[in-house]
Design a protein around this motif. Structure first.
Motif, mmCIF file in Angstrom:
data_model
loop_
_atom_site.group_PDB
_atom_site.id
_atom_site.type_symbol
_atom_site.label_atom_id
_atom_site.label_comp_id
_atom_site.label_asym_id
_atom_site.label_seq_id
_atom_site.Cartn_x
_atom_site.Cartn_y
_atom_site.Cartn_z
ATOM 1 N N MET A 543 1.025 -1.187 0.126
ATOM 2 C CA MET A 543 0.017 -0.199 0.045
ATOM 3 C C MET A 543 0.953 1.207 -0.025
ATOM 4 N N LEU A 544 2.099 1.317 0.831
ATOM 5 C CA LEU A 544 2.819 2.284 0.822
ATOM 6 C C LEU A 544 3.521 2.409 -0.525
ATOM 7 N N THR A 545 3.733 1.568 -1.187
ATOM 8 C CA THR A 545 4.294 1.596 -2.363
ATOM 9 C C THR A 545 3.509 2.162 -3.446
ATOM 10 N N GLU A 546 2.363 1.946 -3.333
ATOM 11 C CA GLU A 546 1.278 2.609 -4.020
ATOM 12 C C GLU A 546 1.095 4.180 -3.916
ATOM 13 N N ARG A 547 1.010 4.369 -2.789
ATOM 14 C CA ARG A 547 0.852 5.827 -2.224
ATOM 15 C C ARG A 547 2.110 6.680 -2.662
ATOM 16 N N GLU A 548 3.077 5.963 -2.621
ATOM 17 C CA GLU A 548 4.506 6.827 -2.995
ATOM 18 C C GLU A 548 4.384 7.379 -4.236
ATOM 19 N N ARG A 549 3.536 6.698 -5.124
ATOM 20 C CA ARG A 549 3.673 7.101 -6.660
ATOM 21 C C ARG A 549 2.540 7.651 -7.001
ATOM 22 N N ALA A 550 1.375 7.759 -6.154
ATOM 23 C CA ALA A 550 0.124 8.246 -6.337
ATOM 24 C C ALA A 550 -0.033 9.830 -6.632
ATOM 25 N N GLU A 551 -0.638 10.430 -7.287
ATOM 26 C CA GLU A 551 -0.739 11.920 -7.079
ATOM 27 C C GLU A 551 -1.683 12.100 -6.170
ATOM 28 N N ASP A 552 -2.449 11.475 -5.567
ATOM 29 C CA ASP A 552 -3.281 11.806 -4.398
ATOM 30 C C ASP A 552 -3.110 10.225 -3.525
ATOM 31 N N PRO A 553 -2.325 10.493 -2.604
ATOM 32 C CA PRO A 553 -1.729 8.999 -1.704
ATOM 33 C C PRO A 553 -3.066 8.642 -1.125
ATOM 34 N N PHE A 554 -3.850 9.431 -0.677
ATOM 35 C CA PHE A 554 -5.099 8.950 0.106
ATOM 36 C C PHE A 554 -6.104 8.313 -0.896
ATOM 37 N N ALA A 555 -6.047 8.548 -1.967
ATOM 38 C CA ALA A 555 -6.990 7.829 -2.878
ATOM 39 C C ALA A 555 -6.806 6.119 -2.955
ATOM 40 N N VAL A 556 -5.299 6.006 -2.520
ATOM 41 C CA VAL A 556 -5.227 4.649 -2.501
ATOM 42 C C VAL A 556 -5.450 4.036 -1.256
ATOM 43 N N THR A 557 -6.635 3.004 -1.378
ATOM 44 C CA THR A 557 -7.026 2.383 -0.019
ATOM 45 C C THR A 557 -6.397 1.066 0.217
#
Length: 711
Positions: A543-557
């Motif tokens: 999950m943290l890996t996905e949030r690191e590269r997401a424009e909006d990290p909180f959109a990664v649930t």
């Protein structure tokens, strides 16, 4: 006499010379001594070697000594130079720039030129790398050779350089932040500003970046070598196995060896890394030139760290990997500022490496130091609690020590069940523990053998709970406790300033838990919680890996399984194991097993993607792995053989199994019962520890709150 343009250039160059006081003093002393010596100036491209040699030449002329400057690349033959340009005078000062080819320095200059110079000549050489080891080990050169490694200018000299170049004080800070004291970078920033451009912003201009890289980097042999260099700029430090993963090649040795030979790359305890300015320039170029490749390198690095963390038993390496993993999040607007000690790259990592954590729970003098720090920040009652908890087996206190050996911080961990142990009437009366136990009793749903981990105290001696190297090291070490040592079902983490830390906690899926807030020494502490049964270790890292590269990290649930996980008690779990053994070798024998929706299986499946077949295969794998552990244990081997001939490779009937084992039926059944019990025990332990990309359990009534986006 008419001034010449060359004289004006020399004067302007001297007027613009800044810093290098130590090097200047050393050269002046050699001039005054009047004895022969060889000064070797070395450092990466653009660090100021040529400028310093010009300065040395001026110092020599002012001292009345003849100074001859040569460019190594322009010398066809040193024999010709000795004849035509280098005078045979005892007071000669010879300066040779650009000795970047070690073969030229070793063979031509060292063996052919220097021995033929006057005995009292003073020679200054400059190159990107230090002189060959043979020079430094040769006894004949011990009293002659002086090494002068060049580094960046300090802040005061950097400001002076920008001021002399006409950069207004109001815009100097941005230039200093990007250039990190590198003379060429400072000059480029000043040049841009002089032509009306922005001196430096959050991202330096492509023109500055390209000019820097052209000067800082030697020739790059192939595109894959270029990728290796870019990859090294994206990670905290590079090792050969990591580089192989980043390049997706089987053997990265040629590329790693090439990196190690670059003057712009440094070696450290963790591996190799570019100089900070080179790292920043490479990263800035990759951002605008190929952002997709930059994101791919981050994904590969994250995957490598996760594999290393889950597949190795080296605790020290695992702890180091967490710092590397955190470095990938340095650009996050949410947690980047909280990771400042790590985000600073090599310099930050070096500061962390100078700190150490006690290898085990402390006592005696180290405990007194922890109590003293607690008293400073939270009062005498907090110090008493640290001391009293140290006597309890469920509590551990660790200290962080600085390079001077003095405690720079500490943290205290307490393992909690759902209710106070019946045999612990003398446990300290602690408001934090009361609040945590109250919430756990009502909502924690801890099963037998499961525990919650309360981080009761954590603080730096000098910064308390503010962002600092000590705080960062404590955070990384706590993460290691969560994922490996304690493996709690739930972690409870209090903060003295919960509003400041809430966005960062939300990023790492620690939910605000007002129901467990508490007051101590007149201060209100805010509690945060993470349920490792809902989002286990590997799922959390993914999950943290996905949030690191997401424009909006909180959109990664947080990842969740398609169906809620089943929470079986010990007896239900044991019955399910017995049923699974009976259906183990049948194609559809595990189709209806209750174990398919437990943490035991979810922890072995990909996050949220496992279907019935994958889950059945994971359950079979778990059973066979536990059986293999029994086989490897001498005291369990007889029990394993009974299991093997009954369930793993069944003989057909129990009578036939007993016959194969040459055991009476009563002895066979006793061994089988022991084998089933031991197998169940191992699987139950794995169920309690959990951990895997697919582990998630949906919304449990009364469970921990979901992490919401901070306002």
């Amino acid at each position: 006499m008419t001034d010449r343009l060359g004289d004006r250039l020399v004067t302007a160059r001297e007027e613009g010379f800044v810093g290098r006081r130590r090097e200047t003093a050393a050269f002046r002393a050699l001039l005054a001594a009047g004895r022969g010596a060889v000064v070797y100036v070395h450092g990466p491209g653009g660090i100021g070697k040529t400028t310093l040699l010009h300065h040395f030449a001026q110092l020599a002329r002012r001292a009345g000594r003849p100074a001859v400057r040569l460019e190594a690349a322009g010398v066809r033959s040193y024999e010709e130079e000795l004849t035509e340009r280098i005078p045979d005078r005892p007071d000669l000062v010879l300066l040779i720039d650009g000795l970047d080819d070690p073969r030229v320095a070793r063979d031509t200059v060292h063996r052919e030129l220097l021995p033929r110079l006057p005995a009292d000549a003073l020679v200054a050489l400059a190159g990107r790398t230090a002189p060959p080891l043979s020079w430094r080990l040769d006894p004949a050169w011990q009293g002659l050779l002086r090494l002068l490694p060049l580094g960046p200018l300090d802040e005061a000299d950097s400001r002076e350089l920008l001021t002399r170049r006409g950069v207004p004080p109001a815009v100097q800070d941005q230039g200093l932040a990007f250039t990190r004291g590198h003379p060429l970078a400072l000059a480029l920033v000043a040049d841009v500003a002089a032509h009306g451009g922005e001196a430096a912003g959050a991202d330096p201009s492509p023109q500055i970046v390209r000019a820097l890289l052209a000067s800082l980097l030697e020739a790059v042999p192939t595109p894959l070598h270029r990728t290796a260099l870019e990859a090294s700029s994206q990670v905290l430090s590079t090792t050969e196995p990591l580089l192989a993963a980043l390049l997706q090649v089987a053997d990265a040795r040629p590329y790693f060896d090439w990196l190690c030979g670059l003057s712009a790359v440094e070696s450290g305890l963790r591996g190799v890394h570019p100089h900070d300015l080179v790292r920043d320039a490479l990263d800035a170029e990759l951002r605008w030139r190929d952002p997709e490749r930059r994101a791919a390198l981050h994904r590969r690095a994250s995957a490598y760290y996760q594999r290393l963390f889950t597949q190795e038993d080296d605790r020290a390496r695992q702890r180091a990997v967490l710092a590397d993993f955190a470095y990938l999040h340095r650009d996050s607007p949410v947690v980047g500022p909280l990771l400042e000690p790590v985000a600073r790259g090599a310099a930050g990592a070096a500061r962390l490496d100078r700190l150490s954590v006690s290898p085990g729970p402390v006592s005696g003098g180290e405990l007194v130091e922890a109590c003293t720090i607690a008293a400073i920040h939270e009062g005498i009652e907090a110090a008493r609690l640290v001391h009293d908890w140290s006597r309890r087996p469920e509590a551990e206190t660790y200290t962080v020590r600085g390079p001077d050996g003095v405690a720079a911080g500490f943290y205290t961990l307490i393992e909690l069940g759902g209710a106070p142990p019946a045999d612990a009437p003398d446990a300290p009366d602690d408001p934090a523990v009361r609040a945590a136990r109250g919430w756990l009793a009502e909502h924690g749903e801890l099963r037998g053998g499961e525990t919650a981990l309360l981080v009761r105290f954590w603080m730096s001696r000098d910064e308390y709970q503010a962002v600092s190297p000590v705080q960062t090291l404590i955070t990384l070490r706590l993460t290691h406790h969560y994922l490996t040592d304690h493996k709690p079902a739930v972690t409870l983490l209090p903060f003295a300033d919960p509003e400041f830390w809430e966005p960062g906690c939300a990023y790492v899926d620690f939910a605000r838990l007002p129901a467990a807030d508490f007051t101590a020494a007149g201060r209100r502490f805010g509690m945060f919680v993470h349920d490792w049964r809902r989002v286990p270790a590997l799922a959390w890292l993914a999950m943290l890996t996905e949030r690191e590269r997401a424009e909006d990290p909180f959109a990664v649930t947080p990842p969740a399984a398609s169906d809620p996980l089943r929470v079986l008690d010990r007896e239900e779990f044991a019955e399910a194991v017995r049923d699974a053994l009976r259906g183990l070798v049948r194609a559809d024998g595990l189709r209806d097993s209750p174990l398919l929706r437990t943490r035991l299986v979810a922890g072995r499946c990909a996050a949220g993607e496992a279907g019935p077949k994958e889950r059945a295969a994971a359950l079979r794998e778990a059973v066979r792995a536990a059986a293999a552990a029994l086989e490897a244990s001498p005291q369990d081997r007889r029990a394993f053989r009974a299991l093997h001939h009954t369930y793993l490779r069944p003989a057909g009937t129990q009578a036939r199994a007993a016959e194969l084992l040459r055991l009476p039926m009563t002895t066979y059944r006793r061994h089988l019962t022991a084998g089933v019990a031991r197998l169940t025990e191992l699987l139950w332990q794995e169920e309690l520890e959990g951990g895997g990309p697919g582990a998630g359990e949906g919304d449990r009534p009364g469970g921990p709150p979901e992490v919401s986006r901070p306002e």
